[in-house]
Write a protein that holds these residues in place. Structure first.
Motif, PDB file in Angstrom:
ATOM      1  N   TYR A  32      -0.758  28.386  19.794  1.00  0.00           N
ATOM      2  CA  TYR A  32      -0.232  29.113  18.654  1.00  0.00           C
ATOM      3  C   TYR A  32       1.218  28.698  18.430  1.00  0.00           C
ATOM      4  O   TYR A  32       1.929  28.327  19.368  1.00  0.00           O
ATOM      5  N   ILE A  34       4.670  30.390  16.535  1.00  0.00           N
ATOM      6  CA  ILE A  34       5.123  31.719  16.125  1.00  0.00           C
ATOM      7  C   ILE A  34       6.550  31.623  15.604  1.00  0.00           C
ATOM      8  O   ILE A  34       7.358  30.842  16.137  1.00  0.00           O
ATOM      9  N   ASP A  49       2.476  34.405  13.052  1.00  0.00           N
ATOM     10  CA  ASP A  49       2.000  33.316  13.905  1.00  0.00           C
ATOM     11  C   ASP A  49       0.931  32.516  13.167  1.00  0.00           C
ATOM     12  O   ASP A  49       0.407  32.932  12.129  1.00  0.00           O
ATOM     13  N   ARG A  51      -2.425  29.853  14.289  1.00  0.00           N
ATOM     14  CA  ARG A  51      -3.185  29.195  15.336  1.00  0.00           C
ATOM     15  C   ARG A  51      -3.145  27.697  15.094  1.00  0.00           C
ATOM     16  O   ARG A  51      -3.038  27.234  13.963  1.00  0.00           O
TER      17      ARG A  51
ATOM     18  N   THR B 102      -0.851  37.436  19.715  1.00  0.00           N
ATOM     19  CA  THR B 102       0.242  36.614  20.212  1.00  0.00           C
ATOM     20  C   THR B 102       1.579  37.313  20.153  1.00  0.00           C
ATOM     21  O   THR B 102       2.577  36.775  20.603  1.00  0.00           O
TER      22      THR B 102
END
Lengths: 111, 115
Positions: A32, A34, A49, A51, B102
Motif C-alpha cells: 500500500y 499512504i 491510501d 493499494r 492501513t
C-alpha cells in the motif's frame, strides 16, 4: 529526489486552487501507499491510501494517483483551503506492516 | 473519536540518563509502533510490536532501546542511556490490520531533548 535536513520541498498555492504533491518510491514490493498530513506540533494524520494494484483512488477533495511504471505517487487536493497547510508525507507499507516515510512536502496555502 | 495518547509531551533529560516514553494505543488495535522524527526531517520507523513481541525493528533501534507492553493498555519505549542525537519527536502509533485497514493512528508525540 530526497531532501536532507531542513530543506523540505515546498509548494505554495492560492486558496481555492488545486494542489498536486508528488512522491517517488523505490520499493516495488510495497502493498500500500499512504498519504499523511502533519500539522505543526502534531503527529502524522492519515489522509488516503491506495493499494499497489490500483492506479487511482478518490476521497473527499483528495485523489491519489499511482504510476507503478515510473514508481511515482501523487496527491491531488481540490479547492485547497487554509486548513490544508501542512507537511505532506507519502509512505509505503510493506508486507511486514512497516511504514517507510518519504521526506515530506511543505504545502502553504496563500490567501 | 478514539485516539492514541502519549505522555509526557516534552521530556528534557541529561545525556546518559534513562527515559521512558509512554503511549496508550487505541484499545482494540493489535499493532503498535514507535517512530521518531528529528527536527525538520522525515518520520523514521523504529519498531513494531504485535502479539506481545517485537515484529520488526530498524537499524536505529539498537540495544539502547526497548519496548514493553506492561499491561493491557500501555506501550512504552525506553532509552537506557540517552545520547544527544536521540533528541527528536517520538511518535507512537497503533493500527488494526486484521481487516487490511492501513490507517495507523499516530499520537501527538513526545519531544525528547537530551542535554
Amino acid at each position: 529526489g530526497e531532501s536532507v535536513g531542513l530543506h523540505l520541498p515546498t509548494l505554495s498555492v492560492q486558496e481555492g486552487d488545486n494542489s498536486i504533491i508528488n512522491c517517488a518510491y523505490s520499493n516495488s514490493a510495497s502493498d500500500y501507499f499512504i498519504w499523511y498530513k502533519q500539522e505543526s506540533g502534531k503527529g502524522p494524520q492519515f489522509i488516503i491510501d491506495i493499494r499497489s494494484n490500483m492506479d487511482k483512488r478518490q476521497g473527499q477533495r483528495v485523489t491519489v494517483l499511482l504510476n507503478k511504471t515510473v514508481k511515482h505517487l501523487s496527491l491531488q487536493i481540490a479547492a485547497t483551503q487554509p486548513g490544508d497547510s501542512a507537511v505532506y508525507f507519502c509512505a509505503a507499507l510493506d508486507s511486514a506492516r512497516q511504514l517507510t516515510f518519504g521526506s515530506g512536502t511543505q504545502l502553504t496555502v496563500l490567501p | 473519536e478514539p485516539e492514541v495518547t502519549q505522555t509526557p509531551s516534552h521530556q528534557v533529560t541529561q545525556m546518559g540518563q534513562e527515559v521512558i516514553l509512554r503511549c496508550v494505543p487505541i484499545s482494540n488495535h493489535l499493532y503498535f509502533y514507535w517512530y521518531r522524527q528529528i527536527l525538520g526531517q522525515k518520520v523514521e520507523f523504529l519498531v513494531s510490536f504485535y502479539n506481545n513481541e517485537i515484529s520488526e525493528k530498524s537499524e536505529i533501534f539498537d540495544d539502547q532501546f526497548s519496548v514493553e507492553r506492561p499491561d493491557g493498555s500501555n506501550f512504552t519505549l525506553k532509552i537506557r542511556s540517552t545520547k544527544l542525537e536521540d533528541s527528536a519527536m517520538y511518535f507512537c502509533a497503533s493500527s488494526d490490520l486484521r481487516t487490511m485497514n492501513t490507517e495507523a493512528f499516530f499520537g501527538q508525540g513526545t519531544r525528547l531533548t537530551v542535554v
